[in-house]
Write a protein that holds these residues in place. Structure first.
Motif, PDB file in Angstrom:
ATOM      1  N   VAL A 240      16.662  -6.992 -28.685  1.00 37.51           N
ATOM      2  CA  VAL A 240      16.999  -6.172 -29.853  1.00 37.51           C
ATOM      3  C   VAL A 240      16.669  -4.733 -29.486  1.00 37.51           C
ATOM      4  CG1 VAL A 240      16.537  -5.701 -32.273  1.00 37.51           C
ATOM      5  CG2 VAL A 240      16.462  -8.063 -31.431  1.00 37.51           C
ATOM      6  N   ARG A 241      17.662  -3.876 -29.614  1.00 39.47           N
ATOM      7  CA  ARG A 241      17.419  -2.497 -29.196  1.00 39.47           C
ATOM      8  C   ARG A 241      17.481  -1.549 -30.398  1.00 39.47           C
ATOM      9  NH1 ARG A 241      23.075  -2.602 -26.117  1.00 39.47           N
ATOM     10  NH2 ARG A 241      24.435  -1.693 -27.714  1.00 39.47           N
ATOM     11  N   PRO A 242      16.850  -0.386 -30.266  1.00 40.76           N
ATOM     12  CA  PRO A 242      16.868   0.589 -31.364  1.00 40.76           C
ATOM     13  C   PRO A 242      18.236   1.230 -31.518  1.00 40.76           C
ATOM     14  CG  PRO A 242      15.808   1.502 -29.419  1.00 40.76           C
ATOM     15  CD  PRO A 242      16.067   0.064 -29.111  1.00 40.76           C
ATOM     16  N   THR A 243      18.442   1.802 -32.693  1.00 42.96           N
ATOM     17  CA  THR A 243      19.670   2.567 -32.926  1.00 42.96           C
ATOM     18  C   THR A 243      19.438   4.060 -32.726  1.00 42.96           C
ATOM     19  OG1 THR A 243      19.233   2.852 -35.302  1.00 42.96           O
ATOM     20  CG2 THR A 243      20.447   0.867 -34.607  1.00 42.96           C
ATOM     21  N   GLN A 340      22.235  -2.730 -35.924  1.00 42.00           N
ATOM     22  CA  GLN A 340      21.269  -2.758 -34.842  1.00 42.00           C
ATOM     23  C   GLN A 340      21.879  -3.395 -33.602  1.00 42.00           C
ATOM     24  OE1 GLN A 340      17.593  -4.233 -36.232  1.00 42.00           O
ATOM     25  NE2 GLN A 340      16.434  -3.686 -34.431  1.00 42.00           N
ATOM     26  N   GLY A 341      21.721  -2.703 -32.481  1.00 46.75           N
ATOM     27  CA  GLY A 341      22.368  -3.130 -31.255  1.00 46.75           C
ATOM     28  C   GLY A 341      21.729  -4.336 -30.615  1.00 46.75           C
ATOM     29  N   ARG A 342      22.482  -4.990 -29.748  1.00 39.92           N
ATOM     30  CA  ARG A 342      21.978  -6.111 -28.964  1.00 39.92           C
ATOM     31  C   ARG A 342      21.999  -5.734 -27.492  1.00 39.92           C
ATOM     32  NH1 ARG A 342      19.345  -9.522 -32.334  1.00 39.92           N
ATOM     33  NH2 ARG A 342      20.467  -9.576 -34.316  1.00 39.92           N
ATOM     34  N   GLY A 343      20.991  -6.230 -26.768  1.00 42.26           N
ATOM     35  CA  GLY A 343      20.921  -5.927 -25.347  1.00 42.26           C
ATOM     36  C   GLY A 343      21.969  -6.718 -24.570  1.00 42.26           C
TER      37      GLY A 343
END
Length: 343
Positions: A240-243, A340-343
């Protein structure tokens, strides 16, 4: 052309001419102007060594370049523009700069040894770290001193810089206004008080809005572009990566931009990145970097004024810390939050 020649030209004693040229208040303004006109007409230049003997001042300021601002990094915009303002301010006051390359390797001279060797009237510290092995020496440092961003424990010292609590809070406010809640921070290193100040100001404003920095999303980038690149790769490669990422310096933010580009993360569509300092490359980056502007030249001139006041008005020194107001500069690297982005 000597002082005696000027005295003979105006028909006054050598002592009277000397007192006029050195600014003593017991010389009338009319007489002082007459003597100054005569000195200029005759091309008189005061002998620096003799003046030092009379005034007990060398009119030299020792500038210590330390690991965070070594001579090899003099071309960096932040350092060079601070020194430019410092040089202008001190030159106007009649002082010259003497640069010390004061490394921390074994056998490196002490701060006081360097100052005493060249009989400087004051000291300016650039790039000082609280883990410098000579830190304790500063508690007994007798020379009027000015430091950039790092308050030092000397009794006659002033710290000059920006209000980093305010500047970092402005970044938090900007990211919140864009709808970001999954926010990470790439900080500097623990030996720099600005790291704590920028983290404190940033996290405090987020907490006011009910947003908390995840501990694993506060990472170190050591104030370098490579450090920012490596830190951003770790953040953007997680499940889970930050925006949004706030980097506590523009160099680290530029590294984060490079990491995002390599990983195929679009800025600002998928990730907002903000920096701090507003170096020249921030505006030239693609996309142009949102950042916090520090007036580096004004910081240097403020440091110069503080040094002169410490030396010439010891009974009325400036405040122990002088803070200039930073300014948020919004450019293209920040945009509305997406999912929210995904790795």
């Amino acid at each position: 052309m000597t002082l005696r020649d000027v005295a003979a030209y105006v028909g006054l004693s050598v002592a009277a001419v000397s007192r006029a040229l050195n600014g003593h208040p017991d010389v009338s303004e009319v007489t002082r102007r007459r003597i100054l006109r005569a000195a200029r007409r005759l091309g008189y230049q005061p002998n620096a060594a003799a003046k030092t003997l009379v005034t007990r001042r060398s009119h030299l300021i020792g500038v210590y370049f330390l690991p965070g601002a070594t001579p090899s990094r003099f071309s960096e915009p932040f350092v060079s523009q601070v020194v430019d303002g410092l040089l202008e301010g001190l030159s106007r006051a009649g002082y010259d700069l003497l640069f010390f390359g004061a490394g921390t390797a074994d056998g490196a001279p002490s701060f006081l040894e360097l100052a005493s060797r060249r009989e400087v009237d004051g000291a300016v510290f650039l790039g000082l770290r609280t883990d410098d092995p000579r830190w304790e020496e500063l508690r007994r440092f007798p020379i009027p001193s000015v430091s950039l961003d790092v308050p030092i424990p000397a009794s006659r010292a002033v710290c000059v810089g920006s209000d980093h609590l305010e500047g970092s809070a402005a970044v938090a406010e900007h990211l919140l206004s864009l709808g970001h809640t999954a926010i990470a921070m790439i900080n500097g290193h623990t030996a720099a008080p600005v790291s704590w100040e920028r983290l404190t100001g940033f996290s405090a404003r987020l907490q006011q809005a009910g947003v908390h920095l995840r501990p694993e999303w506060v990472v170190s980038g050591d104030f370098t572009e490579e450090g920012g690149y490596q830190a951003a790769r770790r953040l953007l490669s997680s499940a889970v990566r930050p925006t949004a990422i706030f980097a506590a310096s523009d160099l680290m933010a530029l590294g984060a931009l490079r990491a995002a580009r390599e990983l195929g993360v679009r800025v600002p569509e998928e990730l907002s990145i903000a920096g701090y300092d507003d170096i020249d490359d921030a505006a030239r980056a693609v996309p142009a970097l949102t950042t916090v502007h520090q007036d580096r030249r004004a910081i240097g001139m403020t440091a110069a004024s503080a040094a002169v006041q410490l030396i010439e008005a010891p009974d009325h020194p400036p405040a122990s810390r002088l803070l200039l107001r930073p300014e948020l500069v919004v450019r293209e690297s920040t945009g509305p939050a997406r999912s929210q982005g995904r790795g």
